[in-house]
Design a protein around this motif. Structure first.
Motif, PDB file in Angstrom:
ATOM      1  N   VAL A  68       1.039  14.510  -1.377  1.00  0.00           N
ATOM      2  CA  VAL A  68       1.501  13.436  -2.269  1.00  0.00           C
ATOM      3  C   VAL A  68       2.749  12.780  -1.685  1.00  0.00           C
ATOM      4  O   VAL A  68       3.368  13.316  -0.759  1.00  0.00           O
ATOM      5  CB  VAL A  68       1.814  13.990  -3.683  1.00  0.00           C
ATOM      6  N   SER A  69       3.105  11.643  -2.244  1.00  0.00           N
ATOM      7  CA  SER A  69       4.332  10.952  -1.834  1.00  0.00           C
ATOM      8  C   SER A  69       5.241  10.818  -3.051  1.00  0.00           C
ATOM      9  O   SER A  69       4.738  10.807  -4.190  1.00  0.00           O
ATOM     10  CB  SER A  69       4.004   9.555  -1.316  1.00  0.00           C
ATOM     11  N   ASP A  94       0.835  -1.212   0.000  1.00  0.00           N
ATOM     12  CA  ASP A  94       0.000   0.000   0.000  1.00  0.00           C
ATOM     13  C   ASP A  94       0.863   1.253   0.000  1.00  0.00           C
ATOM     14  O   ASP A  94       0.595   2.229  -0.677  1.00  0.00           O
ATOM     15  CB  ASP A  94      -0.897   0.016   1.236  1.00  0.00           C
ATOM     16  N   ASN A  95       1.933   1.186   0.802  1.00  0.00           N
ATOM     17  CA  ASN A  95       2.789   2.371   0.919  1.00  0.00           C
ATOM     18  C   ASN A  95       3.618   2.613  -0.329  1.00  0.00           C
ATOM     19  O   ASN A  95       3.948   3.735  -0.645  1.00  0.00           O
ATOM     20  CB  ASN A  95       3.729   2.216   2.128  1.00  0.00           C
ATOM     21  N   SER A  96       3.952   1.523  -1.030  1.00  0.00           N
ATOM     22  CA  SER A  96       4.859   1.702  -2.158  1.00  0.00           C
ATOM     23  C   SER A  96       4.116   1.863  -3.488  1.00  0.00           C
ATOM     24  O   SER A  96       4.703   2.277  -4.467  1.00  0.00           O
ATOM     25  CB  SER A  96       5.833   0.532  -2.238  1.00  0.00           C
ATOM     26  N   THR A  97       2.821   1.526  -3.534  1.00  0.00           N
ATOM     27  CA  THR A  97       2.087   1.665  -4.789  1.00  0.00           C
ATOM     28  C   THR A  97       1.835   3.145  -5.053  1.00  0.00           C
ATOM     29  O   THR A  97       1.228   3.818  -4.224  1.00  0.00           O
ATOM     30  CB  THR A  97       0.736   0.922  -4.708  1.00  0.00           C
ATOM     31  N   PRO A  98       2.307   3.640  -6.186  1.00  0.00           N
ATOM     32  CA  PRO A  98       2.095   5.069  -6.455  1.00  0.00           C
ATOM     33  C   PRO A  98       0.606   5.382  -6.591  1.00  0.00           C
ATOM     34  O   PRO A  98      -0.138   4.586  -7.150  1.00  0.00           O
ATOM     35  CB  PRO A  98       2.811   5.295  -7.790  1.00  0.00           C
ATOM     36  N   ARG A  99       0.214   6.495  -6.052  1.00  0.00           N
ATOM     37  CA  ARG A  99      -1.184   6.925  -6.178  1.00  0.00           C
ATOM     38  C   ARG A  99      -1.286   7.919  -7.328  1.00  0.00           C
ATOM     39  O   ARG A  99      -0.307   8.558  -7.706  1.00  0.00           O
ATOM     40  CB  ARG A  99      -1.651   7.577  -4.873  1.00  0.00           C
ATOM     41  N   ARG A 100      -2.507   8.039  -7.854  1.00  0.00           N
ATOM     42  CA  ARG A 100      -2.744   8.966  -8.964  1.00  0.00           C
ATOM     43  C   ARG A 100      -3.657  10.080  -8.441  1.00  0.00           C
ATOM     44  O   ARG A 100      -4.736   9.792  -7.916  1.00  0.00           O
ATOM     45  CB  ARG A 100      -3.439   8.197 -10.103  1.00  0.00           C
ATOM     46  N   HIS A 101      -3.192  11.297  -8.549  1.00  0.00           N
ATOM     47  CA  HIS A 101      -3.983  12.442  -8.075  1.00  0.00           C
ATOM     48  C   HIS A 101      -4.407  13.264  -9.287  1.00  0.00           C
ATOM     49  O   HIS A 101      -3.616  13.452 -10.210  1.00  0.00           O
ATOM     50  CB  HIS A 101      -3.151  13.345  -7.156  1.00  0.00           C
ATOM     51  N   ASP A 154       4.305   9.176  -6.630  1.00  0.00           N
ATOM     52  CA  ASP A 154       2.902   9.400  -7.022  1.00  0.00           C
ATOM     53  C   ASP A 154       2.845  10.142  -8.353  1.00  0.00           C
ATOM     54  O   ASP A 154       3.807  10.829  -8.737  1.00  0.00           O
ATOM     55  CB  ASP A 154       2.167  10.252  -5.976  1.00  0.00           C
ATOM     56  N   GLN A 192       0.852  15.098 -17.075  1.00  0.00           N
ATOM     57  CA  GLN A 192       1.112  14.421 -15.813  1.00  0.00           C
ATOM     58  C   GLN A 192       2.587  14.423 -15.460  1.00  0.00           C
ATOM     59  O   GLN A 192       3.450  14.560 -16.334  1.00  0.00           O
ATOM     60  CB  GLN A 192       0.552  13.009 -15.817  1.00  0.00           C
TER      61      GLN A 192
END
Lengths: 117, 183
Positions: free
Chosen positions: A53-54, A30-37, A57, A90
Motif C-alpha cells: 500500500v501507499s 495516478d500516483n497521488s490518487t488513493p487506492r482502495r484495498h 490508500d 476501514q
C-alpha cells in the motif's frame, strides 16, 4: 515550402510538448490518487495476508466469518475494536504506521501490509 | 499432557468413536448432530465461565472470553438456521453423554485453583477441541444431508481449528512459564 513546414513542425513540437505535460500530470494524478484495498476475513484468515500500500490508500476489512474479529496492530498502536459478522472497518494508511497486525480474539490470525512510499 | 488429561482424552475419543456404546455418532441424523454441536458449544462456554471465575492468568481469561464469544455466535447462527428450516434439534445418547462429562469436569475443575486450574483448563481445551474437531471433520460433515447445515459446520470447523491452535499456544505458554519459575 519551408515557410509552410516550419509552422507544421512548431505545431507538432507544441502538440508533443502539450502531450508530455498532460502525460506527466496524468502520471502525477495516478500516483497521488488513493487506492482502495479490500481484505476479507474468512475462516479465521485475512485474505490476502500480505498487501502493498501507499500512504493515503484506504484498506477495508470485511468480516465474512460468523464470529467477531478485531484488526489490531501487533504493537497495539491502532485497533478496529470488535467487527461483527458481515461488518466492515476501514483505515487510511499513514506513512509511519506499523503494518503487522492480528486479531486480538484469535492471535493465530496474523497478516501485514507493507508501505511503499 | 498429564496422565489424568491423557486418560480423559483417550476416554473422550473412545466415546466419540462409539467404542463404549451400542450406537455410534456416525448414525446420528442432521437434527441430532445439531443437538450434539449445541451441547458441545454450551459445555465449552461453561468451562470458560469457570475459568473467568477461578483463573487469574490474563492469557487464560483472553482465551475463555473468546470461547464464550465464538461458541455463542456459532450457536446463535445454528439456531437461526434451524428456525429458518422450521426444525428443532433432537436430544440423543451422545448429547446426554457430553452433558454428563461436562458436569463431572466442571465439578472437578471447581475444586482447583491457581496454576493447577490453569493447566487443567488449558489441557482440557486442547484435548476437547482436538477430539471434537476430529469428530466434526471425519464423522459429522460427511454424514450431514442438508447442504446449509453442512456449510455451517464447515465454517464452524475452521473457527474451532483456530481455537485448537490457540489452546496449544496457551498450554505451551503455561508450561514455559512453569519451567522458568522452577529454574
Amino acid at each position: 515550402m519551408r515557410t509552410l513546414r516550419r509552422p507544421a513542425s512548431v505545431a507538432a513540437a507544441l502538440a508533443a510538448a502539450t502531450l508530455a505535460v498532460f502525460a506527466s500530470v496524468a502520471d502525477a494524478a495516478d500516483n497521488s490518487t488513493p487506492r482502495r484495498h479490500v481484505v476479507e476475513i474468512q475462516k479465521l484468515k485475512f485474505v490476502p495476508a500480505t498487501l502493498e500500500v501507499s500512504p493515503g490508500d484506504i484498506i477495508v476489512w470485511i468480516n465474512r466469518d460468523i464470529v467477531p474479529h478485531t484488526i489490531t496492530a501487533t504493537d497495539k498502536s491502532w485497533d478496529s475494536k470488535t467487527i461483527k459478522k458481515a461488518g466492515e472497518w476501514q483505515m487510511v494508511v499513514q506513512a509511519d504506521m506499523p503494518g503487522t497486525y492480528l486479531c486480538r480474539f484469535h492471535p493465530v490470525m496474523k497478516a501485514q501490509f507493507s508501505i511503499v512510499q | 499432557m498429564s496422565k489424568k488429561s491423557l486418560i480423559a482424552a483417550v476416554a473422550a475419543l473412545a466415546l466419540m468413536h462409539g467404542a463404549a456404546f451400542a450406537k455410534s455418532p456416525a448414525e446420528l441424523n442432521d437434527l441430532e448432530i445439531a443437538h450434539v454441536a449445541y451441547t458441545a458449544d454450551i459445555s465449552d462456554i461453561r468451562y470458560a465461565h469457570l475459568a473467568l471465575a477461578i483463573s487469574k492468568d490474563p492469557k487464560v481469561h483472553e482465551f475463555a472470553r473468546t470461547m464464550i464469544r465464538d461458541h455463542a455466535a456459532v450457536n446463535d447462527q445454528a439456531l437461526a438456521l434451524l428456525q429458518k428450516l422450521k426444525v428443532q434439534p433432537q436430544d440423543n445418547f451422545f448429547s446426554k453423554q457430553l452433558s454428563e462429562n461436562a458436569d463431572k469436569l466442571v465439578a472437578e475443575m471447581s475444586k482447583l485453583t491457581g496454576k493447577a486450574f490453569d493447566r487443567r483448563y488449558a489441557e482440557n481445551e486442547l484435548g476437547y477441541h482436538q477430539a471434537v474437531n476430529k469428530l466434526v471433520e471425519e464423522t459429522f460433515i460427511p454424514n450431514i444431508e442438508n447442504p446449509e447445515v453442512r456449510a455451517l459446520f464447515e465454517d464452524a470447523l475452521a473457527i474451532f481449528k483456530g481455537h485448537e491452535m490457540h489452546a496449544a499456544e496457551m498450554v505451551k505458554a503455561l508450561l514455559q512459564r512453569q519451567s522458568l519459575k522452577q529454574q
